[in-house]
Write an enzyme that holds these catalytic residues in place. Structure first.
Site, short mmCIF file in Angstrom:
data_model
loop_
_atom_site.label_atom_id
_atom_site.label_comp_id
_atom_site.label_asym_id
_atom_site.label_seq_id
_atom_site.Cartn_x
_atom_site.Cartn_y
_atom_site.Cartn_z
N HIS A 154 0.81 -1.23 0.00
CA HIS A 154 0.00 0.00 0.00
C HIS A 154 0.84 1.27 0.00
O HIS A 154 0.35 2.34 -0.32
CB HIS A 154 -0.93 0.01 1.22
N ASP A 348 3.31 9.44 -0.36
CA ASP A 348 2.15 8.65 0.01
C ASP A 348 1.94 7.60 -1.06
O ASP A 348 2.07 7.90 -2.25
CB ASP A 348 0.91 9.56 0.09
#
Ligand code: GDG
Length: 446
Positions: A154, A348
């Site tokens: 992720h 991110d």
């Protein structure tokens, strides 16, 4: 359809409570509705109990293991959050390596594998999530697992030269050979990971599967939230001022000090906005047991005080700051009435808040997204105003641009991004990954 077995460090509650903050569980919950599912992971509790606790609701069964206090400290706070998280977010300077922590990490992965093996059926598909569980597939294979195993990362994967700073990085990369398909969020992550594995002679296929959201569902929640009592109260409290909004776990990857500095620069360099905007930043405390997170919180508390001290009027507080989580519904309502969303992580993997903001906007008067070019979401959301999140001046200029942007341009930028989210669909991400996993060549031994 064969059963799906998901393994992740944290597992969302069987019945939704609405308050959890964390991208992985948000993404996965949406993905696995309607399928027979075994979800295996850490219970979030500490005890010496060795057996997984089983519970079921509908077609989902949970098998949850407790960690001992020492495992929690060494594996979770130590190696995962103190070493791998900063490394994978390109922040090696914040990382701390301890061999005992790495060993505890491997031992916990082994404990997961040993507890999972007896629960497996021959035709299960196993889907492992995130960096906490890098070595799990290799241990499962060692214990005889022959099922298909997929893995999804992720978070970002840094350039191989950065990753190589991790002691014993080679062993970690070699473990990835046991996986049939690895999914990542962006082309850049895929390139980095494939290159790092190649250097160890590992050629596990890597595919790009950007995590999505249920845009239309979120839009409905957001629209309804505005009309609720607390939604109305919040809107009234703004006294007609435009809302600038950010919501992030309190994490140094999210670029919060730079963001607050950017807002202060806006008030300094573009004084015409003073008294006309309110910036609300929600930053639920996360990983408070790790010292860098506690330091960051102190730094931010101080900055908030300074900025309000410098710019507040007796009837205007420029910056509202809370470290408490809010209900998902409430958050959706905030996003709907937001005129400018500030999503400025330094790095991110994806960033779901950016997508949720787009989904929540009223089509007739949409707000503007200011988005870090270092968020995975920047590769998809072309209508956003992109910034380098390290530069507060650039953030200030982007804020001014967004606050003065004509309606026609706001609509055009928003429409293209919203359509793209809807097209990807609520479960497009997991469906695409699982379809490719199903086609992937099998690494299972024997
Ligand atoms: C990781 C990767 C990747 C936040 N505060 C509250 C709250 N949230 C919700 C948001 C969003 C989720 O939590 C956060 O997701 P992000 O994607 O923004 O970030 P991470 O937690 O770091 O997630 C990330 C993600 O995994 C999925 O692959 O995108 O890059 O780092 O849904 O809305 N929810 C509630 N209260 C809060 O105060 N209810």
């Amino acid at each position: 359809m064969a059963r799906l077995v998901i393994v992740s460090n944290r597992v969302p509650p069987l019945r939704e409570s609405g308050a959890a903050a964390g991208g992985l569980t948000v993404a996965l919950q949406e993905a696995v509705k309607r399928r027979e599912l075994l979800w295996f992971g850490w219970s979030g509790e500490s005890s010496d109990s060795k057996e997984p606790r089983m519970s079921s609701a509908g077609n989902t069964t949970h098998a949850l293991l407790d960690l001992t206090t020492a495992e929690h400290r060494l594996y979770y706070s130590g190696f995962c959050n103190g070493m791998l998280w900063p490394l994978l977010h390109y922040r090696f300077g914040l990382a701390q390596f301890r061999r005992t922590e790495e060993e505890a990490w491997r031992a916990v992965n082994r404990r997961f594998a040993e507890a999972l093996i007896p629960l497996l059926r021959e035709d299960d598909t196993i889907w492992i999530h995130d960096f906490h569980l890098f070595p799990l597939a290799a241990i499962l294979r060692e214990l005889g697992a022959k099922q298909r195993i997929g893995f999804f990362l992720h978070v970002p994967f840094p350039p191989p030269a950065v990753f190589a700073a991790l002691p014993r990085a080679e062993a970690l990369l070699k473990d990835l050979a046991a996986i049939d398909l690895i999914g990542v969020q962006t082309d850049e992550d895929a390139r980095h990971l494939a290159e790092a594995m190649q250097q160890q002679g590992v050629d596990t296929p890597v595919g790009v599967f950007p995590v999505g959201i249920h845009a239309e569902g979120f839009a409905r929640i957001a629209e309804a939230a505005v009309g609720r009592k607390d939604g109305i109260r919040f809107q009234e409290s703004l006294s007609g001022r435009r809302l600038i909004f950010g919501v992030d776990r309190l994490d140094y990857s999210k670029g919060l000090p730079q963001r607050l500095a950017g807002y202060a620069d806006l008030l300094k360099r573009f004084p015409q906005h003073r008294g006309k905007v309110t910036f609300l930043q929600v930053a639920p405390i996360s990983r408070g047991e790790v010292s860098h997170y506690r330091m960051l919180r102190r730094e931010l508390d101080e900055m908030v005080g300074r900025i309000n001290g410098e710019f507040a009027e007796v009837d205007w507080v420029p910056l509202r700051w809370t470290t408490r989580p809010v209900q998902r519904r409430t958050l959706a309502g905030f996003l709907r009435i937001t005129r400018v969303a500030l999503v400025t992580p330094l790095r991110d993997g994806m960033n779901l808040v950016a997508k949720e903001f787009v989904a929540a906007q009223p089509p007739e008067d949409p707000g503007v997204l200011i988005l870090s070019r270092f968020a995975g979401a920047a590769h998809e959301l072309e209508g956003a105003v992109k910034v380098n999140p390290n530069d507060p001046d650039e953030i200030a200029e982007a804020l001014d641009l967004a606050l003065t942007m004509p309606l026609a341009e706001r609509k055009a930028r928003w429409r293209q991004d919203f359509d793209r989210l809807v097209e990807a669909g609520p479960s497009g991400w997991s469906r695409a990954f699982l379809a490719d996993l199903n086609r992937a060549e099998f690494a299972a031994p024997g």
